[in-house]
Design an enzyme around this catalytic site. Structure first.
Site, mmCIF file in Angstrom:
data_model
loop_
_atom_site.group_PDB
_atom_site.id
_atom_site.type_symbol
_atom_site.label_atom_id
_atom_site.label_comp_id
_atom_site.label_asym_id
_atom_site.label_seq_id
_atom_site.Cartn_x
_atom_site.Cartn_y
_atom_site.Cartn_z
ATOM 1 N N SER A 61 0.839 -1.213 -0.118
ATOM 2 C CA SER A 61 -0.018 -0.322 0.067
ATOM 3 C C SER A 61 0.798 1.340 0.024
ATOM 4 C CB SER A 61 -1.057 -0.195 1.144
ATOM 5 O OG SER A 61 -2.242 -0.846 1.121
ATOM 6 N N LYS A 64 0.167 3.488 -2.774
ATOM 7 C CA LYS A 64 -0.976 4.340 -3.034
ATOM 8 C C LYS A 64 -0.650 5.864 -3.098
ATOM 9 C CE LYS A 64 -3.988 0.950 -1.159
ATOM 10 N NZ LYS A 64 -4.234 -0.044 -0.243
ATOM 11 N N TYR A 189 -2.793 -2.863 -10.693
ATOM 12 C CA TYR A 189 -2.619 -2.416 -9.082
ATOM 13 C C TYR A 189 -1.954 -3.618 -8.537
ATOM 14 C CZ TYR A 189 -4.331 -2.524 -4.245
ATOM 15 O OH TYR A 189 -4.469 -2.599 -3.135
ATOM 16 N N TYR A 241 -4.870 3.836 7.353
ATOM 17 C CA TYR A 241 -6.074 3.413 7.426
ATOM 18 C C TYR A 241 -6.911 3.628 8.680
ATOM 19 C CZ TYR A 241 -3.164 0.098 4.765
ATOM 20 O OH TYR A 241 -1.993 -0.330 4.092
ATOM 21 N N VAL A 259 1.292 -3.711 3.821
ATOM 22 C CA VAL A 259 1.341 -5.050 4.429
ATOM 23 C C VAL A 259 2.570 -5.943 4.251
ATOM 24 C CG1 VAL A 259 -1.164 -5.382 4.691
ATOM 25 C CG2 VAL A 259 0.078 -6.450 2.442
#
Ligand code: GLN
Length: 305
Positions: A61, A64, A189, A241, A259
């Site tokens: 992530s 992102k 992705y 998050y 992660v």
């Protein structure tokens, strides 16, 4: 600085045994749960590090904010914000942010999976291979690593165990929030999540964001300061998050976790920080990594609050 990093690293190493490496992507389960590393690049250009900072891992992530930056560069903030909102979801990264009513794009943000999947569709390029290539080039410049590439084993593992992300992408499609071919978008992705870095690369990305879009060594501008503000603000409110609020209190700087155990942190005008610690807490953030950042923030007064 080196002495401080060494001391904090030793203090935080025991926390690695309290976390768990991600195993929903089978290839990630092979990571060493005891690993912990930190790398800092200061605004004056000094590099400092401690621990396992040469180990490489995948961005997950942490890509992102780079997807967001590429989408902003290619479309401008207005178009991006019309496609994906900027408010924290307060939910896990792979949550289905839809109730019994229509999925509203304002209820997702670019730091959760649904938002990041939409970001892939906003990258300019003739096809998805071209779009990914542009993203990879931007990532290489941000990370200060021209050799940057994809970890093929992790990519294959993500792709073959990507049912949840497929569900999220098809849901977006069913609500008219994603027009392109779902498999092509997801392939971009999954590749993006599988880009390989180390702590130095993460610290370099953080340093460019802290330097408002300029490379730390040459001071060359690679994106406008206004976009650094956009990205850093979303990192602050959504980067960890559903742990972002607590992280704001404990650490108080814009950051993004992944992660695989990476955390990229930005101390505006002062430094970029890269952390690696694959043992995660129950929200998917590096457990010992957050401990380390909390201590570093306290020692150096890094919190922006
Ligand atoms: N590739 C991972 C996923 O899509 C990224 C999630 C993360 O790092 N939190 O599930």
């Amino acid at each position: 600085m080196e002495e401080l990093l060494e001391r904090l690293l030793e203090e935080c190493r025991p926390f690695t045994s309290m976390g768990k490496v991600a195993d929903y992507i089978p290839e990630l389960a092979k990571s060493d749960p005891d690993a912990l590393g930190v790398y800092v690049i200061g605004s004056e250009g000094k590099h400092s590090w401690a621990g396992d900072c040469r180990k490489s891992f995948t961005l997950q992530s942490v890509v992102k904010p780079i997807l967001l930056l590429q989408a902003l560069l290619d479309n401008g903030p207005e178009v991006v914000q019309s496609q994906v909102g900027v408010e924290a979801t307060g939910k896990p990264f792979d949550a289905i942010n839809a109730g019994d009513r229509t999925l509203d794009s304002r209820h997702i943000n670019p730091m959760v999976n649904m938002g990041a999947i939409v970001m892939c569709t906003l990258i300019r390029g003739g096809n998805y291979a071209e779009r990914f290539q542009r993203l990879l080039e931007l990532t290489g410049r941000l990370a200060g690593d021209p050799e940057i590439g994809v970890d093929e084993a992790v990519y294959r593992s993500e792709k073959s165990h990507g049912s949840k992300n497929r569900a999220l992408a098809y849901l977006l499609k069913s609500y008219g929030l994603l027009e392109d071919d779902v498999e092509a978008v997801l392939d971009c992705y999954f590749r993006a999540c599988s880009i390989r870095v180390d702590c130095r690369g993460l610290a370099h990305i953080g340093a460019v964001l802290s330097n408002r879009g300029r490379l730390p060594d040459s001071n060359e501008r690679i994106f406008p300061a206004s976009l650094a503000r956009y990205v850093n603000a979303i990192l602050m409110t959504c980067g960890m998050y559903n742990g972002s609020g607590e992280f704001a209190i404990r650490v108080g700087i814009p950051a993004k976790s992944g992660v695989a155990g990476g955390i990229m942190a930005v101390v505006p005008t002062r430094m970029g920080i890269g952390i690696y610690g694959p043992a995660l807490d129950h929200k998917g953030n590096s457990l010992a990594g957050i401990q380390l950042l909390e201590r570093l923030s306290r020692e150096l007064y890094l919190s922006i609050f």
